[in-house]
Motif scaffolding. Structure first.
Motif, PDB file in Angstrom:
ATOM      1  N   SER A 292      -1.714   4.013 -11.058  1.00 50.87           N
ATOM      2  CA  SER A 292      -0.924   4.072  -9.838  1.00 50.87           C
ATOM      3  C   SER A 292      -1.800   4.100  -8.595  1.00 50.87           C
ATOM      4  O   SER A 292      -1.373   3.674  -7.516  1.00 50.87           O
ATOM      5  CB  SER A 292      -0.001   5.298  -9.859  1.00 50.87           C
ATOM      6  N   LEU A 293      -3.024   4.599  -8.734  1.00 47.87           N
ATOM      7  CA  LEU A 293      -3.952   4.643  -7.604  1.00 47.87           C
ATOM      8  C   LEU A 293      -4.877   3.435  -7.557  1.00 47.87           C
ATOM      9  O   LEU A 293      -5.649   3.287  -6.614  1.00 47.87           O
ATOM     10  CB  LEU A 293      -4.801   5.921  -7.674  1.00 47.87           C
ATOM     11  N   GLY A 294      -4.809   2.583  -8.577  1.00 43.31           N
ATOM     12  CA  GLY A 294      -5.667   1.404  -8.599  1.00 43.31           C
ATOM     13  C   GLY A 294      -6.912   1.634  -9.424  1.00 43.31           C
ATOM     14  O   GLY A 294      -7.311   2.763  -9.714  1.00 43.31           O
ATOM     15  N   THR A 295      -7.544   0.548  -9.830  1.00 49.03           N
ATOM     16  CA  THR A 295      -8.778   0.584 -10.607  1.00 49.03           C
ATOM     17  C   THR A 295      -9.802  -0.314  -9.933  1.00 49.03           C
ATOM     18  O   THR A 295      -9.451  -1.094  -9.041  1.00 49.03           O
ATOM     19  CB  THR A 295      -8.520   0.074 -12.037  1.00 49.03           C
ATOM     20  N   PRO A 296     -11.086  -0.235 -10.337  1.00 48.79           N
ATOM     21  CA  PRO A 296     -12.084  -1.139  -9.753  1.00 48.79           C
ATOM     22  C   PRO A 296     -11.704  -2.609  -9.915  1.00 48.79           C
ATOM     23  O   PRO A 296     -12.037  -3.435  -9.078  1.00 48.79           O
ATOM     24  CB  PRO A 296     -13.351  -0.802 -10.540  1.00 48.79           C
ATOM     25  N   GLU A 297     -10.991  -2.934 -11.004  1.00 47.04           N
ATOM     26  CA  GLU A 297     -10.590  -4.315 -11.228  1.00 47.04           C
ATOM     27  C   GLU A 297      -9.331  -4.678 -10.436  1.00 47.04           C
ATOM     28  O   GLU A 297      -9.056  -5.842 -10.193  1.00 47.04           O
ATOM     29  CB  GLU A 297     -10.328  -4.558 -12.717  1.00 47.04           C
ATOM     30  N   SER A 298      -8.551  -3.668 -10.069  1.00 45.72           N
ATOM     31  CA  SER A 298      -7.307  -3.913  -9.337  1.00 45.72           C
ATOM     32  C   SER A 298      -7.130  -2.833  -8.274  1.00 45.72           C
ATOM     33  O   SER A 298      -6.302  -1.930  -8.411  1.00 45.72           O
ATOM     34  CB  SER A 298      -6.108  -3.906 -10.302  1.00 45.72           C
ATOM     35  N   PRO A 299      -7.939  -2.898  -7.207  1.00 44.42           N
ATOM     36  CA  PRO A 299      -7.865  -1.860  -6.166  1.00 44.42           C
ATOM     37  C   PRO A 299      -6.554  -1.926  -5.404  1.00 44.42           C
ATOM     38  O   PRO A 299      -5.955  -2.992  -5.247  1.00 44.42           O
ATOM     39  CB  PRO A 299      -9.064  -2.197  -5.257  1.00 44.42           C
ATOM     40  N   LYS A 300      -6.096  -0.760  -4.942  1.00 43.32           N
ATOM     41  CA  LYS A 300      -4.863  -0.680  -4.177  1.00 43.32           C
ATOM     42  C   LYS A 300      -5.126   0.054  -2.868  1.00 43.32           C
ATOM     43  O   LYS A 300      -5.978   0.946  -2.806  1.00 43.32           O
ATOM     44  CB  LYS A 300      -3.791   0.068  -4.976  1.00 43.32           C
ATOM     45  N   PRO A 301      -4.386  -0.296  -1.817  1.00 44.54           N
ATOM     46  CA  PRO A 301      -4.537   0.440  -0.560  1.00 44.54           C
ATOM     47  C   PRO A 301      -3.956   1.840  -0.726  1.00 44.54           C
ATOM     48  O   PRO A 301      -2.890   2.012  -1.326  1.00 44.54           O
ATOM     49  CB  PRO A 301      -3.726  -0.398   0.433  1.00 44.54           C
ATOM     50  N   LEU A 302      -4.640   2.831  -0.200  1.00 42.02           N
ATOM     51  CA  LEU A 302      -4.211   4.213  -0.357  1.00 42.02           C
ATOM     52  C   LEU A 302      -4.234   4.947   0.966  1.00 42.02           C
ATOM     53  O   LEU A 302      -5.111   4.715   1.808  1.00 42.02           O
ATOM     54  CB  LEU A 302      -5.126   4.954  -1.345  1.00 42.02           C
ATOM     55  N   TYR A 303      -3.270   5.835   1.152  1.00 41.53           N
ATOM     56  CA  TYR A 303      -3.348   6.858   2.192  1.00 41.53           C
ATOM     57  C   TYR A 303      -3.952   8.066   1.474  1.00 41.53           C
ATOM     58  O   TYR A 303      -3.235   8.961   1.033  1.00 41.53           O
ATOM     59  CB  TYR A 303      -1.966   7.213   2.726  1.00 41.53           C
ATOM     60  N   TYR A 304      -5.268   8.091   1.376  1.00 41.39           N
ATOM     61  CA  TYR A 304      -5.906   9.079   0.488  1.00 41.39           C
ATOM     62  C   TYR A 304      -7.215   9.539   1.108  1.00 41.39           C
ATOM     63  O   TYR A 304      -8.020   8.736   1.573  1.00 41.39           O
ATOM     64  CB  TYR A 304      -6.164   8.436  -0.866  1.00 41.39           C
ATOM     65  N   TYR A 305      -7.427  10.861   1.101  1.00 37.35           N
ATOM     66  CA  TYR A 305      -8.671  11.435   1.616  1.00 37.35           C
ATOM     67  C   TYR A 305      -9.696  11.514   0.492  1.00 37.35           C
ATOM     68  O   TYR A 305      -9.433  12.118  -0.536  1.00 37.35           O
ATOM     69  CB  TYR A 305      -8.419  12.826   2.196  1.00 37.35           C
ATOM     70  N   GLY A 306     -10.842  10.905   0.685  1.00 32.58           N
ATOM     71  CA  GLY A 306     -11.932  11.032  -0.284  1.00 32.58           C
ATOM     72  C   GLY A 306     -12.087   9.850  -1.196  1.00 32.58           C
ATOM     73  O   GLY A 306     -12.844   9.915  -2.175  1.00 32.58           O
ATOM     74  N   GLY A 307     -11.396   8.741  -0.961  1.00 34.36           N
ATOM     75  CA  GLY A 307     -11.553   7.576  -1.830  1.00 34.36           C
ATOM     76  C   GLY A 307     -10.794   7.776  -3.122  1.00 34.36           C
ATOM     77  O   GLY A 307      -9.784   8.452  -3.184  1.00 34.36           O
ATOM     78  N   GLU A 308     -11.303   7.189  -4.210  1.00 31.00           N
ATOM     79  CA  GLU A 308     -10.611   7.265  -5.495  1.00 31.00           C
ATOM     80  C   GLU A 308     -11.330   8.239  -6.417  1.00 31.00           C
ATOM     81  O   GLU A 308     -12.527   8.178  -6.564  1.00 31.00           O
ATOM     82  CB  GLU A 308     -10.587   5.894  -6.173  1.00 31.00           C
TER      83      GLU A 308
END
Length: 340
Positions: free
Chosen positions: A324-340
């Motif tokens: 749901s947060l994305g993977t290195p192969e399928s990155p997703k835009p996030l409203y997220y502090y600190g990256g993935e």
């Protein structure tokens, strides 16, 4: 074909239809029976109110909580735990809008943010609550950053402690590129694609300038929506919000100085203000919980539910969260502090 064969064919078709109907009825009966057994063992998925603080039951303040990463990990509300359950939270927001006894909402937020889509879902439900005339006060706890702030921005009043990590207004899309390593190992990318940008964000080749421009435009578009949400919720000019929204974090005191929160305080302070300022001093404070039995939380109950597919295993929940947060192969835009 003679008459006898037509009769035989009609009988065969009739038997086939009868068999299908009978099977469907039996399956439905079995499903209903299984549902009844599961409700007896685990309880139902129905939301029930629990009184947190006594008061006038015709005038209730609903306590809600967002605890953890805002992502739809696919957990079942029947077996919700202390971690964030996205679908359950959406159900709680929907229930609040249609409940005539709910006169105010205290939302406690402790989150680094999460998915762009999930945050937007919550913001839409929160907008419906405001349209219904229900005041919402937010109490930010240890952290309400990025998506955690996004879902809070439209509240009637925002509280934070001086130590609350907030801000981080922005969008991030993380990825990992192995092209240099592959070159050293003699591994060649042999991707076949219909267009130059079909494998945009690929981890096996160096990104082109066109790749970077497209991804940056995509992130900027999501960022623009974030800015508009904050500007509208905080009644600030967009230019002012953009100056604050370079991705940095603020503590609660800094956030108050910059107009991102209204008051310094803790949940009990936000609740007291909601009661006083919204004429709810005699209100009963309630929360939602899912109807369940003691068996549902037992070791045997949890294992049986996992075997039936009613509850995801911890490994499955982790996989769903990562996806749901994305993977290195399928990155997703996030409203997220600190990256993935």
């Amino acid at each position: 074909m003679n008459q006898r064969r037509w009769v035989a064919l009609a009988i065969a078709v009739g038997l086939l239809l009868f068999s299908g109907i009978t099977q469907r009825v039996n399956n439905q009966a079995q499903e209903e029976q299984l549902t009844g057994i599961n409700e007896l063992l685990y309880g139902s998925n129905d939301l029930e109110k629990t009184v947190v603080e006594e008061g006038n039951s015709n005038q209730q303040i609903l306590k809600l909580s967002v605890e953890g990463t805002i992502a739809d990990s696919g957990s079942s509300s029947l077996f919700s735990s202390d971690t964030y359950d996205h679908q359950l939270f959406l159900e709680e927001l929907e229930a609040a809008v249609s409940d005539p006894e709910i006169k105010g909402i205290l939302l406690e937020v402790n989150s680094p943010g999460g998915g762009v889509y999930e945050s937007a879902e919550i913001a839409k439900k929160m907008a419906a609550i405001k349209e219904a005339g229900i005041p919402v006060y937010v109490s930010m706890k240890q952290m309400a950053a990025s998506g955690g702030y996004y879902i809070s921005a439209a509240a009637d009043k925002i509280f934070a402690s001086e130590e609350t990590v907030t801000g981080s207004i922005g969008v991030i899309m993380s990825g990992t590129n192995y092209a240099g390593l592959f070159e050293k190992l003699g591994i060649e990318d042999t991707t076949v694609k219909s267009g130059a940008l079909k494998d945009i964000g690929s981890s096996t080749r160096e990104p082109t300038e066109a790749d970077k421009e497209v991804l940056q435009a995509y992130v900027d578009s999501a960022f623009g929506r974030f800015v508009k949400v904050v500007a509208k919720g905080r009644q600030m000019p967009e230019e002012t919000v953009r100056k604050l929204a370079d991705g940095r974090i603020y503590d609660g005191a800094q956030a108050k100085e910059n107009g991102l929160v209204d008051e310094i305080g803790f949940p009990e302070d936000a609740l007291a203000a909601l009661k006083t300022e919204q004429d709810l001093s005699q209100a009963q404070v309630v929360s939602y919980q899912v109807s369940s039995t003691g068996f549902a939380s037992s070791w045997l109950g949890v294992k049986l539910a996992e075997a039936q597919g009613l509850k995801l295993s911890e490994s499955s929940r982790l996989v769903n969260l990562v996806e749901s947060l994305g993977t290195p192969e399928s990155p997703k835009p996030l409203y997220y502090y600190g990256g993935e």
